[in-house]
Design a protein around this motif. Structure first.
Motif, PDB file in Angstrom:
ATOM      1  N   GLU A  34       0.732  -0.982  -0.126  1.00  0.00           N
ATOM      2  CA  GLU A  34       0.345  -0.363   0.308  1.00  0.00           C
ATOM      3  C   GLU A  34       0.817   1.101   0.117  1.00  0.00           C
ATOM      4  O   GLU A  34       0.257   2.330  -0.467  1.00  0.00           O
ATOM      5  CB  GLU A  34      -0.526   0.219   1.670  1.00  0.00           C
ATOM      6  CG  GLU A  34      -2.171  -1.451   1.097  1.00  0.00           C
ATOM      7  CD  GLU A  34      -3.278  -0.697   0.361  1.00  0.00           C
ATOM      8  OE1 GLU A  34      -3.557   0.579  -0.321  1.00  0.00           O
ATOM      9  OE2 GLU A  34      -3.693  -2.198  -0.149  1.00  0.00           O
ATOM     10  N   LEU A  35       1.773   1.508   1.356  1.00  0.00           N
ATOM     11  CA  LEU A  35       2.906   2.342   0.714  1.00  0.00           C
ATOM     12  C   LEU A  35       3.358   2.816  -0.930  1.00  0.00           C
ATOM     13  O   LEU A  35       3.792   3.849  -0.948  1.00  0.00           O
ATOM     14  CB  LEU A  35       3.847   1.816   1.819  1.00  0.00           C
ATOM     15  CG  LEU A  35       5.613   3.088   2.336  1.00  0.00           C
ATOM     16  CD1 LEU A  35       4.522   4.494   2.517  1.00  0.00           C
ATOM     17  CD2 LEU A  35       5.928   2.403   2.680  1.00  0.00           C
ATOM     18  N   LEU A  36       3.907   1.921  -0.892  1.00  0.00           N
ATOM     19  CA  LEU A  36       4.347   2.101  -2.775  1.00  0.00           C
ATOM     20  C   LEU A  36       3.794   1.889  -3.578  1.00  0.00           C
ATOM     21  O   LEU A  36       3.898   2.872  -4.877  1.00  0.00           O
ATOM     22  CB  LEU A  36       5.191   0.550  -2.988  1.00  0.00           C
ATOM     23  CG  LEU A  36       6.311  -0.154  -1.951  1.00  0.00           C
ATOM     24  CD1 LEU A  36       7.146  -1.046  -2.731  1.00  0.00           C
ATOM     25  CD2 LEU A  36       7.195   1.460  -2.329  1.00  0.00           C
ATOM     26  N   ALA A  37       2.285   1.509  -3.469  1.00  0.00           N
ATOM     27  CA  ALA A  37       0.986   1.767  -4.016  1.00  0.00           C
ATOM     28  C   ALA A  37       0.266   3.108  -4.474  1.00  0.00           C
ATOM     29  O   ALA A  37       0.333   3.842  -5.268  1.00  0.00           O
ATOM     30  CB  ALA A  37      -0.132   1.159  -3.982  1.00  0.00           C
ATOM     31  N   GLN A  38       1.176   4.231  -2.957  1.00  0.00           N
ATOM     32  CA  GLN A  38       0.907   5.668  -3.363  1.00  0.00           C
ATOM     33  C   GLN A  38       1.455   6.169  -4.065  1.00  0.00           C
ATOM     34  O   GLN A  38       1.193   7.447  -4.689  1.00  0.00           O
ATOM     35  CB  GLN A  38       1.021   6.586  -2.587  1.00  0.00           C
ATOM     36  CG  GLN A  38       0.627   5.366  -0.434  1.00  0.00           C
ATOM     37  CD  GLN A  38       0.716   6.366   0.481  1.00  0.00           C
ATOM     38  OE1 GLN A  38       1.234   7.069   0.705  1.00  0.00           O
ATOM     39  NE2 GLN A  38       0.212   5.222   1.308  1.00  0.00           N
ATOM     40  N   SER A  39       3.045   5.952  -4.770  1.00  0.00           N
ATOM     41  CA  SER A  39       3.885   6.212  -5.997  1.00  0.00           C
ATOM     42  C   SER A  39       3.395   5.683  -7.261  1.00  0.00           C
ATOM     43  O   SER A  39       4.414   5.938  -8.502  1.00  0.00           O
ATOM     44  CB  SER A  39       4.988   6.541  -5.233  1.00  0.00           C
ATOM     45  OG  SER A  39       5.343   7.165  -3.873  1.00  0.00           O
ATOM     46  N   TYR A  40       3.831   4.359  -7.487  1.00  0.00           N
ATOM     47  CA  TYR A  40       3.771   3.812  -8.140  1.00  0.00           C
ATOM     48  C   TYR A  40       2.606   2.622  -8.785  1.00  0.00           C
ATOM     49  O   TYR A  40       1.681   2.385  -7.887  1.00  0.00           O
ATOM     50  CB  TYR A  40       4.895   2.655  -8.125  1.00  0.00           C
ATOM     51  CG  TYR A  40       6.273   3.236  -7.529  1.00  0.00           C
ATOM     52  CD1 TYR A  40       7.330   4.049  -8.629  1.00  0.00           C
ATOM     53  CD2 TYR A  40       6.827   3.450  -6.244  1.00  0.00           C
ATOM     54  CE1 TYR A  40       8.319   4.113  -7.913  1.00  0.00           C
ATOM     55  CE2 TYR A  40       7.509   4.078  -5.874  1.00  0.00           C
ATOM     56  CZ  TYR A  40       8.438   4.608  -6.631  1.00  0.00           C
ATOM     57  OH  TYR A  40      10.330   5.112  -6.181  1.00  0.00           O
TER      58      TYR A  40
END
Length: 268
Positions: A34-40
């Motif tokens: 979820e953290l990465l999905a904020q940017s990628y």
């Protein structure tokens, strides 16, 4: 011939593919997904023969050529080209191979396979086989172990510095994934003799948990000798699968690697 892989996808931006280790599944990336999905545009994939992805045909080899070719075919199927790739253990080695073959924009490898010392190779093989053997216990026993705090710590102690952070359902799910995967033996036969000795021309980070028991931190010295062009990072107090131990640090290391790719044209 394309062997379609099961995956979870979320977010928008530059594509980022997450590749798990032997015997694991795409849910290994849940702590950072979820953290990465904020940017990628993040894609967590089950490798062929693991998780929910079907196995290769019996005549196909679980070697790096097939793994990279099949992932490249799936990239095209997903509508992406040269994504950033992040891998752990076996997935780290595959990520490095993808980078060496020009199939990735950047590579972040977390405790990658392929940098064995003689004793480390034996240690890795013994621990992985032991995990595979114990996963063959009856489902009722695996469920009972996963429901016990002590059992969860015992089951995850070789993989994580903080196995107590897992829920009973997560531990049971991982145990079933290891028990039922079809690619384990065919992969480990190839992995025993595998050694990474390629050169990479894309931004590359190799990050190693200092408390890794499967691929000990001492292996990072071999990686530094073979890949002096890469950035080498220690992950303090992290085990072999560091995403659960320090998800913020892992996400930061990934972001620093992808940022190096974005800055490369200006630097040139």
């Amino acid at each position: 011939m394309l062997s379609e892989l099961v995956y979870t996808r979320k977010g928008s931006g530059e594509p980022l593919v997450l590749i798990h280790g032997i015997g694991h599944r795409r849910q290994a990336w849940d702590p950072v997904f979820e953290l990465l999905a904020q940017s990628y545009d993040v894609i967590a994939v089950d490798l062929a023969g693991f998780g929910e992805s079907p196995a290769y045909p019996l005549k196909s080899s679980y070697d790096m050529d097939n793994a990279c070719d099949n992932l490249s075919d799936n990239f095209a199927h997903w509508g992406i080209e040269r994504p950033h790739v992040v891998g752990n253990s076996l997935g780290g080695a595959i990520a490095l191979e993808l980078g060496a073959r020009g199939l990735a924009r950047s590579v972040t490898a977390l405790s990658p396979a392929g940098f064995f010392g003689t004793l480390n190779r034996v240690q890795t093989l013994v621990l992985l086989v032991l995990l595979r053997v114990t996963s063959q216990l009856p489902d009722s026993v695996l469920r009972a172990v996963s429901r016990s705090g002590f059992g969860r710590r015992l089951a995850g102690s070789s993989l994580y510095a903080h196995p107590e952070r897992f829920t009973a359902d997560e531990v049971f799910g991982d145990a079933l994934a290891l028990k039922r995967c079809h690619g384990f033996e065919r992969t480990i036969v190839k992995g025993v003799t595998y050694s990474f000795r390629e050169h990479l021309d894309v931004p590359t980070t190799i990050a190693w948990g200092t408390r890794d028991l499967i691929l000990p931190y001492s292996s990072s010295a071999i990686a530094q000798e073979r890949l002096p062009e890469a950035r080498h990072v220690a992950l303090p107090h992290c085990g072999h699968v560091p995403m659960i131990d320090d998800p913020a640090l892992v996400a930061r290391v990934i972001e620093q690697t992808t940022a190096a790719d974005r800055q490369a044209p200006a630097a040139a």
